[in-house]
Design a protein around this motif. Structure first.
Motif, PDB file in Angstrom:
ATOM      1  N   THR A 173      50.759  56.082  41.926  1.00 11.99           N
ATOM      2  CA  THR A 173      51.219  57.193  41.081  1.00 11.99           C
ATOM      3  C   THR A 173      50.191  57.602  40.036  1.00 11.99           C
ATOM      4  O   THR A 173      49.862  58.779  39.891  1.00 11.99           O
ATOM      5  CB  THR A 173      52.528  56.798  40.378  1.00 11.99           C
ATOM      6  OG1 THR A 173      53.503  56.454  41.351  1.00 11.99           O
ATOM      7  CG2 THR A 173      53.051  57.927  39.506  1.00 11.99           C
ATOM      8  N   LEU A 174      49.693  56.625  39.279  1.00 13.35           N
ATOM      9  CA  LEU A 174      48.817  56.914  38.142  1.00 13.35           C
ATOM     10  C   LEU A 174      47.484  56.205  38.331  1.00 13.35           C
ATOM     11  O   LEU A 174      47.411  54.972  38.295  1.00 13.35           O
ATOM     12  CB  LEU A 174      49.479  56.465  36.834  1.00 13.35           C
ATOM     13  CG  LEU A 174      48.651  56.606  35.556  1.00 13.35           C
ATOM     14  CD1 LEU A 174      48.215  58.054  35.337  1.00 13.35           C
ATOM     15  CD2 LEU A 174      49.452  56.107  34.355  1.00 13.35           C
ATOM     16  N   SER A 175      46.439  56.978  38.538  1.00 14.21           N
ATOM     17  CA  SER A 175      45.091  56.426  38.623  1.00 14.21           C
ATOM     18  C   SER A 175      44.510  56.365  37.217  1.00 14.21           C
ATOM     19  O   SER A 175      43.964  57.338  36.706  1.00 14.21           O
ATOM     20  CB  SER A 175      44.214  57.304  39.530  1.00 14.21           C
ATOM     21  OG  SER A 175      42.875  56.865  39.496  1.00 14.21           O
ATOM     22  N   ASP A 176      44.655  55.204  36.603  1.00 18.39           N
ATOM     23  CA  ASP A 176      44.118  54.952  35.264  1.00 18.39           C
ATOM     24  C   ASP A 176      42.715  54.385  35.469  1.00 18.39           C
ATOM     25  O   ASP A 176      42.470  53.200  35.330  1.00 18.39           O
ATOM     26  CB  ASP A 176      45.042  53.962  34.547  1.00 18.39           C
ATOM     27  CG  ASP A 176      44.724  53.809  33.080  1.00 18.39           C
ATOM     28  OD1 ASP A 176      43.626  54.229  32.665  1.00 18.39           O
ATOM     29  OD2 ASP A 176      45.562  53.247  32.349  1.00 18.39           O
ATOM     30  N   ALA A 177      41.794  55.270  35.835  1.00 13.22           N
ATOM     31  CA  ALA A 177      40.539  54.861  36.455  1.00 13.22           C
ATOM     32  C   ALA A 177      39.555  54.203  35.496  1.00 13.22           C
ATOM     33  O   ALA A 177      39.048  53.114  35.768  1.00 13.22           O
ATOM     34  CB  ALA A 177      39.883  56.064  37.131  1.00 13.22           C
ATOM     35  N   ARG A 178      39.258  54.893  34.379  1.00 17.07           N
ATOM     36  CA  ARG A 178      38.311  54.334  33.410  1.00 17.07           C
ATOM     37  C   ARG A 178      38.462  55.072  32.094  1.00 17.07           C
ATOM     38  O   ARG A 178      38.997  56.178  32.043  1.00 17.07           O
ATOM     39  CB  ARG A 178      36.870  54.431  33.926  1.00 17.07           C
ATOM     40  CG  ARG A 178      36.336  55.829  34.087  1.00 17.07           C
ATOM     41  CD  ARG A 178      34.926  55.858  34.651  1.00 17.07           C
ATOM     42  NE  ARG A 178      34.879  55.312  35.979  1.00 17.07           N
ATOM     43  CZ  ARG A 178      35.128  56.019  37.080  1.00 17.07           C
ATOM     44  NH1 ARG A 178      35.450  57.304  36.978  1.00 17.07           N
ATOM     45  NH2 ARG A 178      35.081  55.477  38.261  1.00 17.07           N
ATOM     46  N   ALA A 191      56.241  52.632  43.582  1.00 14.90           N
ATOM     47  CA  ALA A 191      56.599  51.429  44.330  1.00 14.90           C
ATOM     48  C   ALA A 191      55.403  50.556  44.679  1.00 14.90           C
ATOM     49  O   ALA A 191      55.525  49.337  44.677  1.00 14.90           O
ATOM     50  CB  ALA A 191      57.324  51.826  45.628  1.00 14.90           C
ATOM     51  N   ILE A 192      54.254  51.165  44.966  1.00 14.91           N
ATOM     52  CA  ILE A 192      53.087  50.394  45.399  1.00 14.91           C
ATOM     53  C   ILE A 192      51.902  50.711  44.501  1.00 14.91           C
ATOM     54  O   ILE A 192      51.466  51.867  44.424  1.00 14.91           O
ATOM     55  CB  ILE A 192      52.720  50.718  46.864  1.00 14.91           C
ATOM     56  CG1 ILE A 192      53.903  50.455  47.800  1.00 14.91           C
ATOM     57  CG2 ILE A 192      51.511  49.897  47.307  1.00 14.91           C
ATOM     58  CD1 ILE A 192      53.652  50.901  49.234  1.00 14.91           C
ATOM     59  N   ASP A 193      51.384  49.691  43.807  1.00 19.43           N
ATOM     60  CA  ASP A 193      50.181  49.848  42.968  1.00 19.43           C
ATOM     61  C   ASP A 193      50.280  51.099  42.101  1.00 19.43           C
ATOM     62  O   ASP A 193      49.313  51.868  41.983  1.00 19.43           O
ATOM     63  CB  ASP A 193      48.928  49.926  43.837  1.00 19.43           C
ATOM     64  CG  ASP A 193      48.761  48.731  44.760  1.00 19.43           C
ATOM     65  OD1 ASP A 193      49.305  47.660  44.436  1.00 19.43           O
ATOM     66  OD2 ASP A 193      48.102  48.870  45.793  1.00 19.43           O
ATOM     67  N   PHE A 194      51.430  51.327  41.496  1.00 19.20           N
ATOM     68  CA  PHE A 194      51.632  52.656  40.921  1.00 19.20           C
ATOM     69  C   PHE A 194      51.016  52.868  39.550  1.00 19.20           C
ATOM     70  O   PHE A 194      51.065  53.971  39.013  1.00 19.20           O
ATOM     71  CB  PHE A 194      53.095  53.108  40.990  1.00 19.20           C
ATOM     72  CG  PHE A 194      54.115  52.290  40.243  1.00 19.20           C
ATOM     73  CD1 PHE A 194      54.483  52.622  38.963  1.00 19.20           C
ATOM     74  CD2 PHE A 194      54.757  51.234  40.870  1.00 19.20           C
ATOM     75  CE1 PHE A 194      55.475  51.913  38.288  1.00 19.20           C
ATOM     76  CE2 PHE A 194      55.741  50.525  40.211  1.00 19.20           C
ATOM     77  CZ  PHE A 194      56.099  50.854  38.905  1.00 19.20           C
ATOM     78  N   ILE A 195      50.355  51.840  39.011  1.00 21.48           N
ATOM     79  CA  ILE A 195      49.415  52.029  37.903  1.00 21.48           C
ATOM     80  C   ILE A 195      48.166  51.252  38.309  1.00 21.48           C
ATOM     81  O   ILE A 195      48.177  50.021  38.332  1.00 21.48           O
ATOM     82  CB  ILE A 195      49.974  51.521  36.571  1.00 21.48           C
ATOM     83  CG1 ILE A 195      51.291  52.235  36.230  1.00 21.48           C
ATOM     84  CG2 ILE A 195      48.963  51.735  35.450  1.00 21.48           C
ATOM     85  CD1 ILE A 195      51.990  51.695  35.003  1.00 21.48           C
ATOM     86  N   PHE A 196      47.100  51.950  38.647  1.00 23.48           N
ATOM     87  CA  PHE A 196      45.935  51.250  39.193  1.00 23.48           C
ATOM     88  C   PHE A 196      44.639  51.806  38.605  1.00 23.48           C
ATOM     89  O   PHE A 196      44.598  52.918  38.076  1.00 23.48           O
ATOM     90  CB  PHE A 196      45.903  51.366  40.720  1.00 23.48           C
ATOM     91  CG  PHE A 196      45.505  52.727  41.251  1.00 23.48           C
ATOM     92  CD1 PHE A 196      44.216  52.964  41.686  1.00 23.48           C
ATOM     93  CD2 PHE A 196      46.435  53.756  41.322  1.00 23.48           C
ATOM     94  CE1 PHE A 196      43.840  54.212  42.167  1.00 23.48           C
ATOM     95  CE2 PHE A 196      46.073  55.003  41.819  1.00 23.48           C
ATOM     96  CZ  PHE A 196      44.770  55.233  42.240  1.00 23.48           C
ATOM     97  N   GLY A 197      43.588  51.005  38.681  1.00 27.05           N
ATOM     98  CA  GLY A 197      42.289  51.443  38.202  1.00 27.05           C
ATOM     99  C   GLY A 197      41.678  50.457  37.228  1.00 27.05           C
ATOM    100  O   GLY A 197      42.134  49.317  37.084  1.00 27.05           O
ATOM    101  N   SER A 198      40.635  50.905  36.540  1.00 30.41           N
ATOM    102  CA  SER A 198      39.874  50.042  35.635  1.00 30.41           C
ATOM    103  C   SER A 198      39.882  50.571  34.208  1.00 30.41           C
ATOM    104  O   SER A 198      38.922  50.373  33.454  1.00 30.41           O
ATOM    105  CB  SER A 198      38.426  49.922  36.147  1.00 30.41           C
ATOM    106  OG  SER A 198      38.398  49.424  37.461  1.00 30.41           O
ATOM    107  N   THR A 222      51.178  47.096  39.022  1.00 26.74           N
ATOM    108  CA  THR A 222      49.778  47.314  38.667  1.00 26.74           C
ATOM    109  C   THR A 222      48.831  46.815  39.742  1.00 26.74           C
ATOM    110  O   THR A 222      49.129  45.880  40.484  1.00 26.74           O
ATOM    111  CB  THR A 222      49.426  46.611  37.340  1.00 26.74           C
ATOM    112  OG1 THR A 222      49.550  45.190  37.515  1.00 26.74           O
ATOM    113  CG2 THR A 222      50.331  47.069  36.215  1.00 26.74           C
ATOM    114  N   ALA A 223      47.671  47.458  39.792  1.00 25.48           N
ATOM    115  CA  ALA A 223      46.528  46.975  40.575  1.00 25.48           C
ATOM    116  C   ALA A 223      45.304  47.253  39.709  1.00 25.48           C
ATOM    117  O   ALA A 223      44.665  48.298  39.829  1.00 25.48           O
ATOM    118  CB  ALA A 223      46.432  47.679  41.917  1.00 25.48           C
ATOM    119  N   ASN A 224      45.028  46.308  38.825  1.00 24.18           N
ATOM    120  CA  ASN A 224      43.954  46.504  37.855  1.00 24.18           C
ATOM    121  C   ASN A 224      42.618  46.040  38.430  1.00 24.18           C
ATOM    122  O   ASN A 224      42.531  44.995  39.057  1.00 24.18           O
ATOM    123  CB  ASN A 224      44.273  45.745  36.564  1.00 24.18           C
ATOM    124  CG  ASN A 224      43.167  45.887  35.531  1.00 24.18           C
ATOM    125  OD1 ASN A 224      42.316  45.024  35.393  1.00 24.18           O
ATOM    126  ND2 ASN A 224      43.178  46.997  34.818  1.00 24.18           N
ATOM    127  N   GLY A 225      41.567  46.820  38.151  1.00 28.21           N
ATOM    128  CA  GLY A 225      40.258  46.520  38.722  1.00 28.21           C
ATOM    129  C   GLY A 225      39.187  46.263  37.685  1.00 28.21           C
ATOM    130  O   GLY A 225      38.060  46.744  37.832  1.00 28.21           O
TER     131      GLY A 225
END
Length: 338
Positions: A173-178, A191-198, A222-225
């Motif tokens: 949902t939300l690409s919180d990239a940098r 539902a899946i990795d819906f807040i992700f990025g670095s 979350t899927a934090n990078g």
């Protein structure tokens, strides 16, 4: 004579203050000083432009003064991009009836976003950003298509803040990239990795909503990078509320040094017992920094969490949940119009 003039001026300012207090469309003196212009977007032609992108395009490149784009209530079916060379933009919806910016593109995290903000010094208020590709409003029917990447908003500029905004989709949902980002009283649904990025981001008093009944298996918030041990990036959730259809994991690691903290957050009974997954980084769990501090609710039971969840000291928690220490060391939030 001077006393009469002083009395008239006092009455003038008192009436102005009363109007500002009771008129929800009025802005305080600080906004009047620092916002150079207001552009109105109205889908029905009652403003300066009928689309949000037209309004953004009208602002000169390398803009150095805050410009407000006020979006009247409507559903705007369009992709919107705030380019890198257009900083100091405020995107603002109606206080009582939020506008919706939506589009239905999926299959690629780079090309699917409904909204993209590349510019530094950006503010959004009272707006719903939505990707309709996975049909979040019709959970029983996803058009026979498999759920896939469908980004509602992608942000990669520095010093960006979001107030009372919603980000709605199913996957990514939300690409919180940098960049440094602040979210206040926002809603993020997926539902899946819906807040992700670095990104280096603080989510305060936000609603985090799982819709995993769409996919039929546990998902991931979350899927934090985060890139390395000295990278200041990470996702911090302060005084938030996690709810929805569940079940959901708090996160899975999208990088060896992934960092996420849930602090003072109420969790409904939808969090998986283990809470976290190493995912792509199995074997490097000692490098991952996943933590919970002072959380409550039936989903906050730590008794069966993964053994490698980090226990932070009070000082470490305070350093991450205090905006001035985590994302606002140079005071940029106070310099933005309220």
């Amino acid at each position: 004579m001077q006393s009469l003039v002083a009395s008239i001026l006092a009455l003038f300012f008192m009436l102005g203050a009363l109007e500002a207090r009771y008129n929800p469309r009025s802005y305080n003196l600080q906004d009047e000083v620092v916002v150079s212009a207001t552009i109105v977007v109205d889908k029905n032609g009652h403003g300066n432009f009928t689309t949000v992108q037209q309004a953004i395009d009208s602002i000169p490149s390398n803009n150095s003064q805050w410009t407000r784009i006020h979006i009247n209530h409507a559903i705007y079916v369009e992709k919107v991009v705030v380019p890198k060379d257009k900083p100091y933009i405020i995107l603002e919806g109606d206080l009582d009836h939020y506008p919706v910016i939506e589009f239905g593109d999926g299959g690629n995290v780079v090309t699917s976003p409904t909204f993209i903000a590349h510019a530094d010094n950006f503010i959004a208020k009272n707006i719903i950003f939505k990707n309709t590709y996975d049909r979040i409003d019709f959970m029983a029917d996803v058009n026979g298509r498999p759920t896939t990447w469908a980004v509602a908003a992608a942000i990669d500029g520095d010093k960006q803040s979001f107030y009372q905004c919603s980000f709605l989709s199913v996957q990514d949902t939300l690409s919180d990239a940098r960049g440094r980002h602040y979210f206040y009283e926002c809603t993020v649904k997926g539902a899946i990795d819906f807040i992700f990025g670095s990104g280096q981001s603080l989510y305060e008093k936000c609603q985090i909503v799982s819709v995993t009944d769409v996919i039929g298996f546990p998902g991931y918030i979350t899927a934090n990078g985060r890139g390395g041990p000295d990278d200041p990036a990470g996702f911090v959730f302060k005084d938030c509320h996690v709810s929805g259809t569940g079940p959901i994991n708090l996160g899975r690691a999208y990088g060896n040094h992934s960092r996420v903290l849930f602090s003072g957050t109420y969790m409904e009974n939808i969090i998986t017992p283990q809470g976290w997954m190493a995912a792509w980084n199995t074997g490097n769990e000692d490098l991952i920094s996943y933590s919970e501090a002072n959380c409550s609710g039936p989903g906050a039971d730590l008794s069966q969490r993964v053994t490698w969840e980090k226990k932070l000291s009070d000082e470490e928690v305070e350093g991450l949940t205090n905006a001035a220490k985590f994302i606002d060391q140079d005071g940029w939030l106070a310099k933005q119009p309220k």
